[in-house]
Design a protein around this motif. Sequence first.
Motif, short mmCIF file in Angstrom:
data_model
loop_
_atom_site.label_atom_id
_atom_site.label_comp_id
_atom_site.label_asym_id
_atom_site.label_seq_id
_atom_site.Cartn_x
_atom_site.Cartn_y
_atom_site.Cartn_z
N SER A 1 36.83 46.66 27.06
CA SER A 1 37.49 46.71 25.76
C SER A 1 38.70 45.79 25.67
N GLY A 2 39.12 45.22 26.79
CA GLY A 2 40.30 44.37 26.82
C GLY A 2 39.96 42.90 26.71
N PRO A 3 40.84 42.06 27.22
CA PRO A 3 40.65 40.60 27.08
C PRO A 3 39.61 40.03 28.04
N VAL A 4 39.18 40.79 29.04
CA VAL A 4 38.21 40.28 30.02
C VAL A 4 36.99 41.20 30.04
N PRO A 5 35.84 40.69 30.48
CA PRO A 5 34.63 41.52 30.55
C PRO A 5 34.79 42.68 31.52
N ARG A 6 33.91 43.64 31.39
CA ARG A 6 33.91 44.80 32.26
C ARG A 6 33.73 44.37 33.71
N GLY A 7 34.53 44.96 34.61
CA GLY A 7 34.42 44.62 36.02
C GLY A 7 35.68 45.00 36.77
N ILE A 8 35.67 44.72 38.05
CA ILE A 8 36.83 44.97 38.93
C ILE A 8 37.35 43.61 39.37
#
Length: 418
Positions: free
Chosen positions: A397-404
């Motif tokens: 939901s933020g500025p970067v794709p889902r991930g760690i």
Amino acid sequence: MGKRARKRSGPQDTADGEGPGEATTPVADDEPPADDQAPEPFGPDARLREVSLLVEEVDYVHQLYRWLILTGEVPKAQEWLKKEPWPHPDYVIDVFGSWEKFLAHAGIPGSPLLARLREADAAAKDLAAREKQAAKELARVEDLRRQVETARATRDSVQNERDEHRARAERLQGALTAAEARAAAAEQALHERSVAAAQSADDAPDAALQALGDELAAVRAHREELLSRLEGLEEQARADARTIARLSTLLAAGTAGDAPASAPDEDAGAPATVLQAVERAAADAEHLVFTGAARESAADSPYRRPQDVLDTLRRLDRLASLHADPDGFGRSLAQAATELGLTWRQDVSDLARSRSPHEYTVTHEGSRLDLGPHVALGSGSGAGFIARIYLHVADGSGPVPRGIYVGHVGRHLPDTTT
């Protein structure tokens, strides 16, 4: 072989004694032949030419069979063009009409011998491919054997180190018990002295009481130090146990000849620095994302066990593969991290973040990421014995794709204890 062949003659060829330039009187197609005019038999020259052609056919076929025996291959017209011992292909074509007809006349297309030769060539190529594959498999077996020996030696070394830590822990436990006993005795004596001093009318300071208090403070400090060292050894023992379990699994898999796909890379050699560990993990990672700040912090880290960093990052990559599923994986991230053998910390305190806000943020591809969840490595004190891996967990939901995202690898960032 050296003369140019002539085409086969027939009854319609020139009669005896006629030159190539002499013309014959044409006969009309509708004119009936005379009763006394009968077809003439072949003359001696026509028969001689027929025999010559037959001899040339036999000679060319003979040369073809000789070529097959010497080379084992069907010749092409160009191959006889510039080779002196063989008939010129133009002569052969004059006799048979074409090179393909020449080969068909000799029975080459359906030759069982050539078919067997082709089968033998195919079998030889297949055998060479199998030998090459067998060589590769043999090299792989040798590589696995070396990996097994390396894993066995490493496991034995870790077991010896664990035994040493256990013996040190037992000695420290005994020293801690003795220190606690001394502290209890000192506290009892101090209490008795205090009661006696309260009952005494003399207000002068008691030097013995002061000395006893100093001794009690020293004993308490020593006890705290022993407790800290004991906790560090226990943490190290747990880490060694995880390492032994991993090496035992690798050793068993290598002995069975079914080593995991990542085993060659894991045992290719321990990284010499934390930066090398990060670079190797980044090259192998399928889901974990490494920021530039992670590499910069790794280059500045003096942590003495970079192999632990590499192993932890590989576990984090497996954790990232679970987190990549937006539908979830049935448990929390902290539970999954614990199952993977990671010393997981969910977040940093608000006080630590407010004191050092810039330490807990990194920039990745123009986006600012807040660091919080982290993994603890090592035990003791000093950057050479402990390390931290700080992460940014994105839900998409933020500025970067889902991930760690790995934002920091190396030194312990400032918190309330530092």
